[in-house]
Design a protein around this motif. Structure first.
Motif, short mmCIF file in Angstrom:
data_model
loop_
_atom_site.label_atom_id
_atom_site.label_comp_id
_atom_site.label_asym_id
_atom_site.label_seq_id
_atom_site.Cartn_x
_atom_site.Cartn_y
_atom_site.Cartn_z
N UNK A 50 0.84 -1.20 0.00
CA UNK A 50 0.00 0.00 0.00
C UNK A 50 0.87 1.25 0.00
N UNK A 51 1.91 1.25 0.84
CA UNK A 51 2.83 2.39 0.89
C UNK A 51 3.54 2.58 -0.45
N UNK A 52 3.94 1.48 -1.08
CA UNK A 52 4.59 1.54 -2.38
C UNK A 52 3.67 2.16 -3.43
N UNK A 53 2.42 1.76 -3.44
CA UNK A 53 1.46 2.31 -4.40
C UNK A 53 1.26 3.80 -4.17
N UNK A 54 1.19 4.23 -2.92
CA UNK A 54 1.04 5.65 -2.60
C UNK A 54 2.25 6.45 -3.10
N UNK A 55 3.44 5.93 -2.84
CA UNK A 55 4.65 6.61 -3.27
C UNK A 55 4.71 6.72 -4.79
N UNK A 56 4.35 5.66 -5.48
CA UNK A 56 4.35 5.71 -6.95
C UNK A 56 3.36 6.74 -7.46
N UNK A 69 2.37 9.47 -5.80
CA UNK A 69 2.93 10.78 -5.48
C UNK A 69 4.01 11.17 -6.49
N UNK A 70 4.86 10.22 -6.82
CA UNK A 70 5.93 10.50 -7.80
C UNK A 70 5.33 10.86 -9.15
N UNK A 71 4.31 10.13 -9.55
CA UNK A 71 3.65 10.43 -10.83
C UNK A 71 3.06 11.83 -10.81
N UNK A 75 5.82 14.44 -11.04
CA UNK A 75 6.33 14.54 -12.41
C UNK A 75 5.42 15.40 -13.28
N UNK A 76 4.11 15.21 -13.11
CA UNK A 76 3.16 16.00 -13.89
C UNK A 76 3.24 17.48 -13.53
N UNK A 77 3.34 17.75 -12.23
CA UNK A 77 3.45 19.14 -11.77
C UNK A 77 4.76 19.75 -12.30
N UNK A 78 5.84 19.00 -12.22
CA UNK A 78 7.13 19.50 -12.70
C UNK A 78 7.07 19.79 -14.20
#
Length: 123
Positions: free
Chosen positions: A12-18, A20-22, A25-28
């Motif tokens: 679950x934590x891994x999915x949340x981190x992925x 957030x990273x996505x 990236x979109x915001x950047x």
């Protein structure tokens, strides 16, 4: 070994981190696009930026102690080399002057010059 419950929590934590990273990236990407638009409106080109970055990097490098020490060492070596070359030139000029005034004539002088030039290590 980790328990099944810990594995599920980590997944679950891994999915949340992925996610957030996505999102980051979109915001950047959106911010980078906006940055390019602003630079275009201001007339700031990539070439101008590269020139400024190069100038700043060159200045920063010249102010390092390693650059200063290397510059000083090479400058000193250049001065020594110039002096050595000048001394060689003076010695050659003197040698030619001595040969012109030598009583054995031109044939001996030409041999002596050839011999001096071709056998410098034997001196």
């Amino acid at each position: 070994m980790i328990s099944e419950e810990e594995k599920e929590e980590l997944k679950i934590e891994l999915a949340k981190l992925e996610d957030e990273i996505s999102t980051l990236r979109q915001v950047l990407a959106a911010k980078e696009k906006h940055l390019v638009e602003i630079k275009q409106k201001l007339g700031i080109s990539l070439m101008n930026e590269l020139k400024q970055n190069f100038s700043k990097s060159w200045h920063d490098m010249q102010t390092t102690s390693a650059y200063k020490k290397t510059h000083e060492t090479l400058s000193h070596a250049g001065q020594k080399a110039t002096a050595a070359i000048s001394n060689v030139g003076t010695a050659i000029s003197k040698k030619f002057g001595d040969m012109r005034s030598h009583p054995f004539g031109e044939k001996f002088s030409s041999y002596s010059i050839r011999h001096s030039i071709s056998m410098p290590a034997m001196r």
